[in-house]
Scaffold this active site. Structure first.
Site, PDB file in Angstrom:
ATOM      1  N   THR A  11       0.814  -1.228   0.000  1.00  0.00           N
ATOM      2  CA  THR A  11       0.000   0.000   0.000  1.00  0.00           C
ATOM      3  C   THR A  11       0.839   1.265   0.000  1.00  0.00           C
ATOM      4  O   THR A  11       0.475   2.258  -0.626  1.00  0.00           O
ATOM      5  CB  THR A  11      -0.910   0.001   1.254  1.00  0.00           C
ATOM      6  N   ASP A  54       1.104  -6.518  -4.567  1.00  0.00           N
ATOM      7  CA  ASP A  54       0.312  -6.563  -3.346  1.00  0.00           C
ATOM      8  C   ASP A  54       0.852  -7.772  -2.605  1.00  0.00           C
ATOM      9  O   ASP A  54       1.017  -8.844  -3.204  1.00  0.00           O
ATOM     10  CB  ASP A  54      -1.172  -6.741  -3.698  1.00  0.00           C
ATOM     11  N   ASP A  87      -0.036  -7.135   4.512  1.00  0.00           N
ATOM     12  CA  ASP A  87      -0.814  -8.381   4.659  1.00  0.00           C
ATOM     13  C   ASP A  87       0.058  -9.598   4.961  1.00  0.00           C
ATOM     14  O   ASP A  87      -0.309 -10.430   5.784  1.00  0.00           O
ATOM     15  CB  ASP A  87      -1.637  -8.651   3.397  1.00  0.00           C
ATOM     16  N   THR A 156       3.081 -10.155  14.163  1.00  0.00           N
ATOM     17  CA  THR A 156       1.876 -10.629  13.502  1.00  0.00           C
ATOM     18  C   THR A 156       0.992  -9.422  13.205  1.00  0.00           C
ATOM     19  O   THR A 156       1.027  -8.432  13.927  1.00  0.00           O
ATOM     20  CB  THR A 156       1.182 -11.704  14.381  1.00  0.00           C
ATOM     21  N   GLN A 265      -3.739 -20.939  19.020  1.00  0.00           N
ATOM     22  CA  GLN A 265      -4.555 -19.864  18.440  1.00  0.00           C
ATOM     23  C   GLN A 265      -4.486 -18.606  19.301  1.00  0.00           C
ATOM     24  O   GLN A 265      -4.874 -17.527  18.846  1.00  0.00           O
ATOM     25  CB  GLN A 265      -6.015 -20.325  18.335  1.00  0.00           C
ATOM     26  N   CYS A 266      -4.018 -18.750  20.545  1.00  0.00           N
ATOM     27  CA  CYS A 266      -3.926 -17.583  21.432  1.00  0.00           C
ATOM     28  C   CYS A 266      -2.678 -16.778  21.080  1.00  0.00           C
ATOM     29  O   CYS A 266      -1.588 -17.350  20.966  1.00  0.00           O
ATOM     30  CB  CYS A 266      -3.816 -18.015  22.886  1.00  0.00           C
TER      31      CYS A 266
END
Ligand code: ASP
Length: 340
Positions: A11, A54, A87, A156, A265-266
């Site tokens: 971007t 991108d 991303d 992340t 996942q945490c």
């Protein structure tokens, strides 16, 4: 001071949006130093346009190409700035950290949530910060964003809207940029340049566990020839072991020499496969716990490990995930972040 600025797209350099039009990587501004001459006050900067993508279109082969360029030119520059879409920046940063283990200077990725041509762009500050820290010889692959510098293999993307797009929930920032630059004590020590190894195996799969996940889909991936899996499990690394149990699929993976790496996942805390029966069953079936590694770091480390595995894949992954290559994991019990 000499910096190399490597353009890959994202971007930051896209053109401001005409009403209703999607931002496109085809329309990318070329002359960044002309747009932002202030950067020349920080260092002498050479530019290299590698891609105009991108970052959703970035491929593992592109990570290897970027790493190869940095490796080749390591002695020619005091630091490197890589302009990249947000991303998949965490994947590229993780991969670069593992592909460039021998660093004595900074490789800093940055980008923006809004294009540079927009009045409220965050690109200008991010770029200035990235160039500034790239001159400081912090010997890590890092991400500079919104006044903070993060370890590349810990970062992340946490926000698709706000300017504070990144975090590294299990590792304090490497540096905070306020009135000055405050560098954390946990920054890695300089390491001597290592030979470049471009091998990587991209036939891996990441699966987020959810209630109702059909284990046949994992078996299907094994039949389709997957070489390694990252399972994003619940909490401390738990997977279903009763109804729709994933345990037979994990056992089948082991018998095919396909490593199954478990992350949580945490965003905070670490995988502990001894904590609950779901994790213990996965461990006994051959799964490898990745402590507090991010899913992005686990996936890229697995690709690189598999690319280099000459013998057994599971054995190679077990060894690799017990090692700390670039500060990607915390060894203390519970994987708790250390203080800056
Ligand atoms: N889709 C863009 C990219 O990753 C988003 C960004 O750069 O912020 O290239």
């Amino acid at each position: 001071m000499r910096l190399l600025m490597i353009h890959t797209g994202g971007t930051l350099l896209m053109q401001p949006r005409a009403d209703g039009a999607a931002l496109s990587a085809d329309a990318i501004k070329q002359d960044l130093l002309g747009e932002l001459p202030v950067l020349k006050q920080i260092a002498e900067i050479d530019s290299l346009v590698l891609f105009r993508l991108d970052s959703a279109d970035m491929q593992p082969e592109d990570w290897v190409e970027i790493a190869g360029v940095v490796h080749d030119k390591l002695e020619d520059y005091d630091g490197f700035v890589i302009i990249h879409g947000t991303d998949t920046m965490a994947y590229t940063a993780s991969a670069l950290a593992f592909l460039l283990p021998g660093l004595d200077r900074s490789v800093v990725l940055t980008g923006a949530q809004r294009p540079l041509g927009e009045i409220r762009s965050d690109g200008r500050a991010n770029l200035v910060d990235a160039c500034q820290v790239a001159t400081m010889r912090i010997p890590e692959v890092a991400v500079a964003f919104n006044s903070r510098l993060f370890r590349g293999c810990r970062v992340t993307k946490l926000d698709a809207w706000g300017m504070n797009a990144f975090g590294s929930p299990s590792c304090p920032p490497l540096a905070e940029l306020g009135l000055g630059v405050q560098v954390g004590a946990h920054v890695l020590a300089p390491r001597p340049k290592a030979p470049f190894d471009p091998r990587l195996e991209a036939r891996v799969l990441a699966v987020r566990v959810f209630p109702g996940l059909d284990p046949k889909l994992l078996q299907g991936a094994l039949t389709a020839g997957v070489r390694g899996m990252v399972v994003e499990a619940f909490g401390a690394g738990n997977v279903p072991r009763l109804e729709r149990s994933l345990i037979p699929a994990i056992e089948a993976a082991r018998s095919l020499d396909v490593p199954v790496v478990i992350v949580s996942q945490c965003p905070r805390g670490a995988v502990d496969l001894g904590a609950y029966e779901g994790g213990a069953a996965a461990r006994d079936a051959g799964a490898i716990g990745a402590l507090d590694m991010t899913a992005e770091a686990a996936l890229t480390k697995l690709m690189i490990t598999l690319g280099r595995a000459d013998g057994g894949r599971v054995a190679a992954a077990r060894t690799a995930f017990a090692e700390d290559w670039a500060g990607e994991l915390t060894r203390e019990a519970g994987g708790r972040a250390r203080a800056v």
